[in-house]
Design a protein around this motif. Sequence first.
Motif, PDB file in Angstrom:
ATOM      1  N   LEU A 442       0.822  -1.214   0.000  1.00  0.00           N
ATOM      2  CA  LEU A 442       0.000   0.000   0.000  1.00  0.00           C
ATOM      3  C   LEU A 442       0.854   1.262   0.000  1.00  0.00           C
ATOM      4  O   LEU A 442       0.641   2.164  -0.808  1.00  0.00           O
ATOM      5  N   GLU A 443       1.832   1.323   0.904  1.00  0.00           N
ATOM      6  CA  GLU A 443       2.650   2.533   0.994  1.00  0.00           C
ATOM      7  C   GLU A 443       3.359   2.824  -0.328  1.00  0.00           C
ATOM      8  O   GLU A 443       3.423   3.969  -0.765  1.00  0.00           O
ATOM      9  N   LEU A 446       0.852   4.185  -2.810  1.00  0.00           N
ATOM     10  CA  LEU A 446       0.503   5.584  -2.516  1.00  0.00           C
ATOM     11  C   LEU A 446       1.629   6.529  -2.909  1.00  0.00           C
ATOM     12  O   LEU A 446       1.393   7.601  -3.461  1.00  0.00           O
ATOM     13  N   LYS A 447       2.859   6.081  -2.650  1.00  0.00           N
ATOM     14  CA  LYS A 447       4.008   6.930  -2.942  1.00  0.00           C
ATOM     15  C   LYS A 447       4.121   7.168  -4.447  1.00  0.00           C
ATOM     16  O   LYS A 447       4.311   8.304  -4.895  1.00  0.00           O
ATOM     17  N   LYS A 465      -5.822  -1.941   1.588  1.00  0.00           N
ATOM     18  CA  LYS A 465      -4.477  -2.371   1.942  1.00  0.00           C
ATOM     19  C   LYS A 465      -3.959  -3.414   0.969  1.00  0.00           C
ATOM     20  O   LYS A 465      -2.861  -3.306   0.439  1.00  0.00           O
TER      21      LYS A 465
END
Lengths: 526, 526
Positions: A442-443, A446-447, A465
């Motif tokens: 997920l991170e 998003l990045k 997620k």
Amino acid sequence: MNIWGMFSLRVCMGLARHRTSLCTRSLCTVSGMTVSQIDEEVAKLLQLKAQLGGDDGKHQFVLKTAKGTRDYNPKQMAIREKVFSTIVNCFKRHGAETIDTPVFELKETLTGKYGEDSKLIYDLKDQGGELLSLRYDLTVPFARYLAMNKITNIKRYHIAKVYRRDNPAMTRGRYREFYQCDFDIAGQYDPMIPDAECLKIVHEILSELDLGDFRIKVNDRRILDGMFAVCGVPDDKFRTICSTVDKLDKMSWEDVRCEMVKEKGLSEEAADQIGEYVSMQGGQDLAERLLQDPKMSQSKQAVAGLTDMKQLFSFLQLFQVTDKVVFDLSLARGLDYYTGVIYEALLTQTGPIPAPAAAATEQNGAGGDEGSVSVGSVAGGGRYDGLVGMFDPKGRKVPCVGVSIGIERVFSILEQKAEASAEKVRTTESQVMVVSAQKNLLEERLKLTAELWNAGIKAEVMYKKNPKLLSQLQHCEDSGIPLVAILGEQELKDGVVKLRTVASRDEVDVPRAELVEEIKKRTSLV
Amino acid sequence: MNIWGMFSLRVCMGLARHRTSLCTRSLCTVSGMTVSQIDEEVAKLLQLKAQLGGDDGKHQFVLKTAKGTRDYNPKQMAIREKVFSTIVNCFKRHGAETIDTPVFELKETLTGKYGEDSKLIYDLKDQGGELLSLRYDLTVPFARYLAMNKITNIKRYHIAKVYRRDNPAMTRGRYREFYQCDFDIAGQYDPMIPDAECLKIVHEILSELDLGDFRIKVNDRRILDGMFAVCGVPDDKFRTICSTVDKLDKMSWEDVRCEMVKEKGLSEEAADQIGEYVSMQGGQDLAERLLQDPKMSQSKQAVAGLTDMKQLFSFLQLFQVTDKVVFDLSLARGLDYYTGVIYEALLTQTGPIPAPAAAATEQNGAGGDEGSVSVGSVAGGGRYDGLVGMFDPKGRKVPCVGVSIGIERVFSILEQKAEASAEKVRTTESQVMVVSAQKNLLEERLKLTAELWNAGIKAEVMYKKNPKLLSQLQHCEDSGIPLVAILGEQELKDGVVKLRTVASRDEVDVPRAELVEEIKKRTSLV
């Protein structure tokens, strides 16, 4: 009021509102009530209604929009924006500026501008301040704006919603809240030049919207008035006889004649003479012929109108639009404020929509003369040299001519076309979806998505997620997103993103630093 | 009602509307009337007013727009369209669709959604049909739309006017008719991902609009409720104490404390404990510290909110927007319907406009909690997971989070910027003006202009038979038209057009067949 009184009142109101062509309309006086008596009774009923809980919110809540209005869903909005863009581009091509006015005006600003249609104006509740009404068209607010700001020269367009407490027929594109797209030219100019440009604009817009063949009828209020004069209509009956002529697009001549003679007290002879004229259609030649007409040439008004009509057609020839324009002496338009040329455009193919009655199209025209437009009418307008003067404290006139494109029917046609077509209407412009096949990324998703946003790329990411790859790809298919940027452990290690083309299912690794350029390159071709 | 009763009623209404910070507000009960008595009297007064000619149009006509509303002139429209385009581009970059809803809703759709601000709703007059009100914001119509169409997933934007019978302060960007630009994400997703995107959007838009530095405050209703609980506020006072906290942006803590204790009957001890918390500001660290706080950690609500706040900040770090975001325990926002994260963006430079009071900016925020925004506030929003369920017959909830950009203040700032700047705002896009220096070339000018229109060139021509060359060139200067196409006898003979660049006064003969290409080439660089 007894039950019978109530019933006949309802029936009569129904008849009046439907503008029935029956010559039996005079039945409406059967109830024997004056207008003020009716008002009184209506007030009593409303009071009763309020007592019965109309206002306390305790009855069953109904989940709906107000009668005669609708929401636009994203698909409808996509179509609407395409139509507006065509129209605005045309207005801009012709050098127009745009203005906006409030959705409501002081009630008195609208008073005395719409004749008998004033009953269709929405008033706001008196909550202790000014008395307000929702705008009924864009023409009167425009005239108010000119007078208020002492503007004597402007070419402006205005696209906005207007409001009429009419009988809605929504399946046929007839609403209580609907858009008008108005283009007007204000200023003292040489005859017929701006008038011709308005017709050129109608021609351009209807051609570009590709709605099938169309026709633009033109006439002139001065020709109508001259005609009434030479046919022996008494001066004080011009407007009311004009209103009756206006119904020729939905009533037979026999019914119109009947209304003139029986209801409006015109002599049979005068009616028959009018009948001869209003059957005439043609072009510049007809204007020339009527200038030679022994009767018409007696009227200064008619001669002025016919001379201008000739001039108008010569400009229309320069603009190469005479193929669609007809000089039609039966065109009257309902509104009082027209002073010269009037016109109305209609689609001549009924198209995908059955157009069973004029009711479908009564909302067009610069000024909302609902009675005046015919089956398939999509635009209307004319010259109104006196309206601004009605607002000016010193009565200073600003000559104006304009056109209003009635867009709801156009929406209906294009909506049905879109539904019939295999092609999908996209409701977003997203270029890429950032996805991952593996968990716990997920991170990273998003990045990357933020990187793309910051570079001006239209990007989506799923708000989960650990979404399934299939559901992420399915979203791209459903909403027409052309590219997918796939992140996985391997890609992150290698400093690349797997870029997938949804249509072809091709996949290629793109170095992360080149991703933005690659997406731009690919989507500029899409 | 006697004169004194009347006077005190007015005073009280004025006080209530101005949300004075005086602790003397309880004076309002002095007149000793119940709400229904007041309603009755108001009705009588309105009746009297109507009798005195309020409705008959016979008094002096005033040429103005309705109180609290304004027209947009072409220059203002040019600025407005630029702002909208920035905002819409951002919304589209984030994959949003758009919808539209009617300007009025059934009155009952709005009932019970705005708390004490409901008095600011515009009602339509009961003209015999449904009871209607003008929309007060775009959030409630959105929730109604979702419930009515059983939509459980959508990301949409909606830019439209909303209406509030508020005390206008127009020079400070505060109107009764004003725009909201809303972006909302509906759907059941993993915590804080859509919430973080909303904040990223606010960050992008405020950065792009270039209005100077800004700050985004965030808090969470659950943190507030948890805080109230652990500070000993009785359950039934949460909302009213929350409303008081909401005033901290325009009232001192002393006044807020006074209202809590004297007006709302809170214990001094509880008020002081609240006072300690609401002075706290920070980032992720503050959320972590409060999770360790012996009192706060006792509240499940607070812990849930603080855990999400931590998560939110970790996403905001990925989005690189934490530089502008502050976790601020004094942020409360007025509306009842928020259930989770709430936020509000404010400009921290007062900019070219003196911002003497919060009044300037009370119209922002998704839902119009006018009391909740502070000096310079330009956006607000939050999570409202219960609103759609209020419309669903079975109470099915659709979690939502959204943001509303309050654009009127932005307009005011940019308008003043434009006025201060030397650069001229163009109100048309015209590329070329077709002129002639000689007489009797009207037809030739019109013909060439139509050729240009048909080729998609934005062209103007003067509506005069024989305009002066100077006045034609002057129009180009005034309205920023970059090119002039000059026709004369010689040019017509030679089959060329003299193309003049307004800025440099260069002139060059262009073969007529190449004119369109030449204009396109030159204006694509302009």
